[in-house]
Design an enzyme around this catalytic site. Sequence first.
Site, PDB file in Angstrom:
ATOM      1  N   LYS A  11       0.832  -1.196   0.000  1.00 34.34           N
ATOM      2  CA  LYS A  11       0.000   0.000   0.000  1.00 34.34           C
ATOM      3  C   LYS A  11       0.885   1.272   0.000  1.00 34.34           C
ATOM      4  O   LYS A  11       2.099   1.174   0.203  1.00 34.34           O
ATOM      5  CB  LYS A  11      -0.914  -0.041   1.232  1.00 34.34           C
ATOM      6  N   TYR A  51     -12.438  -4.448  -3.295  1.00 34.02           N
ATOM      7  CA  TYR A  51     -12.999  -4.924  -2.029  1.00 34.02           C
ATOM      8  C   TYR A  51     -14.310  -5.669  -2.208  1.00 34.02           C
ATOM      9  O   TYR A  51     -14.657  -6.518  -1.377  1.00 34.02           O
ATOM     10  CB  TYR A  51     -13.103  -3.777  -1.012  1.00 34.02           C
ATOM     11  N   ASN A 153      -1.453  -0.303   7.319  1.00 36.28           N
ATOM     12  CA  ASN A 153      -0.828  -1.582   7.671  1.00 36.28           C
ATOM     13  C   ASN A 153       0.054  -2.163   6.561  1.00 36.28           C
ATOM     14  O   ASN A 153       0.237  -3.363   6.463  1.00 36.28           O
ATOM     15  CB  ASN A 153      -1.901  -2.585   8.118  1.00 36.28           C
ATOM     16  N   HIS A 156      -1.757  -5.371   1.550  1.00 35.39           N
ATOM     17  CA  HIS A 156      -2.994  -6.137   1.460  1.00 35.39           C
ATOM     18  C   HIS A 156      -2.609  -7.543   1.011  1.00 35.39           C
ATOM     19  O   HIS A 156      -1.750  -7.689   0.137  1.00 35.39           O
ATOM     20  CB  HIS A 156      -3.948  -5.521   0.433  1.00 35.39           C
ATOM     21  N   GLU A 167      -9.255 -11.386  -7.210  1.00 32.04           N
ATOM     22  CA  GLU A 167      -8.410 -10.187  -7.113  1.00 32.04           C
ATOM     23  C   GLU A 167      -7.315 -10.204  -8.175  1.00 32.04           C
ATOM     24  O   GLU A 167      -7.024  -9.177  -8.782  1.00 32.04           O
ATOM     25  CB  GLU A 167      -7.772 -10.114  -5.713  1.00 32.04           C
TER      26      GLU A 167
HETATM   27  P1  CMP Z   1      -6.957  -4.797   4.589  1.00 34.57           P
HETATM   28  O1  CMP Z   1      -7.476  -5.937   5.408  1.00 34.57           O
HETATM   29  O2  CMP Z   1      -5.857  -5.001   3.658  1.00 34.57           O
HETATM   30  O3  CMP Z   1      -8.185  -4.183   3.767  1.00 34.57           O
HETATM   31  C1  CMP Z   1      -9.134  -3.379   4.390  1.00 34.57           C
HETATM   32  C2  CMP Z   1      -8.387  -2.273   5.082  1.00 34.57           C
HETATM   33  O4  CMP Z   1      -9.216  -1.309   5.692  1.00 34.57           O
HETATM   34  C3  CMP Z   1      -7.584  -2.877   6.209  1.00 34.57           C
HETATM   35  O5  CMP Z   1      -6.524  -3.592   5.630  1.00 34.57           O
HETATM   36  C4  CMP Z   1      -7.274  -1.630   7.004  1.00 34.57           C
HETATM   37  O6  CMP Z   1      -6.257  -0.861   6.386  1.00 34.57           O
HETATM   38  C5  CMP Z   1      -8.578  -0.856   6.855  1.00 34.57           C
HETATM   39  N1  CMP Z   1      -9.589  -1.091   7.901  1.00 34.57           N
HETATM   40  C6  CMP Z   1     -10.418  -2.141   8.027  1.00 34.57           C
HETATM   41  N2  CMP Z   1     -11.270  -1.979   9.055  1.00 34.57           N
HETATM   42  C7  CMP Z   1     -10.968  -0.779   9.595  1.00 34.57           C
HETATM   43  C8  CMP Z   1     -11.487  -0.022  10.700  1.00 34.57           C
HETATM   44  N3  CMP Z   1     -12.464  -0.500  11.450  1.00 34.57           N
HETATM   45  N4  CMP Z   1     -10.932   1.172  10.965  1.00 34.57           N
HETATM   46  C9  CMP Z   1      -9.927   1.639  10.211  1.00 34.57           C
HETATM   47  N5  CMP Z   1      -9.400   0.989   9.151  1.00 34.57           N
HETATM   48  C10 CMP Z   1      -9.900  -0.205   8.850  1.00 34.57           C
END
Ligand code: CMP
Length: 198
Positions: A11, A51, A153, A156, A167
Site C-alpha cells: 500500500k 474490495y 498496515n 494487502h 483479485e
Molecule cells: P486490509 O485488510 O488489507 O483491507 C481493508 C483495510 O481497511 C484494512 O486492511 C485496514 O487498512 C482498513 N480497515 C479495516 N477496518 C478498519 C477499521 N475499522 N478502521 C480503520 N481501518 C480499517
Amino acid sequence: MKKEKTLVVIKPDGVQRTLIGEIIKRYERSGLKLVGLKMRVVGEDFIRKHYTVDPEWFLKTGKKTIESYAKKGKTPPSEDPLEVSEIVFKNLVKYIASGPVVAMVWQGMHAVGIVRKITGITEPLTSDMGTIRGDLTIDSYEVADVDSRAVRNLVHASGSIEEAEKEIALWFKPEEIINYRLINDEILYDVNLDGILE
Ligand code: CMP
C-alpha cells in the site's frame, strides 16, 4: 495445489516508507515464487471493485467495526453495518489512492495461507512480531478511529483462494502472469530428490 496463487499489494505507506525491497524479501525467502509484479496508482472505482470481490466485505467490515467500538465501550458512528463500512471505505479510498502501490502475485503450495502468516493480522499494534505488520509499522484501530482514517498496515493480502483468484483477475491480465521454473522448485517440490548428487 503447488501452483496456488495469491495477491499482495504494497500500500502507499509501504512505498513511502521505502519498504518495497524489505517486504518482497520476506515473501521471496519463504520459497514462494514471484510470478507477477507492477506499480500502479488506483482510484475509487477500482478500489471498490477490489474490495467487493468479496460480496460480504461491506457487511463483515461494518459488523467488525461496530463490535470493536462496543468492546471499547464507545458508540459507533452508526448502528447500521453498511453505513459504518461506507465510512471505513471512504477512509480506505483516501489511503489506498494517495500514492503508488505495488501489486504482486506469489505462487506456490499454500500461497494464500503462507502469505497471510508472513503478513500478520490487520492491526499492526496486535499483529505478531516476526510478521510484516508486526515488525515494520505501528498503527492501531484506536488511533485510526480518533483520526477518522484507515489503519495503515503496509500491505494487502488475499483472504482466501477464491478471493485471490478474483483479485488477481482484477489486477493482472493473464499474459502478465509469468509461468517459469526456478532451480529452487526442485528442492521444494521434487518427490525423489534424485537430481542433486552427481
Ligand atoms: P486490509 O485488510 O488489507 O483491507 C481493508 C483495510 O481497511 C484494512 O486492511 C485496514 O487498512 C482498513 N480497515 C479495516 N477496518 C478498519 C477499521 N475499522 N478502521 C480503520 N481501518 C480499517
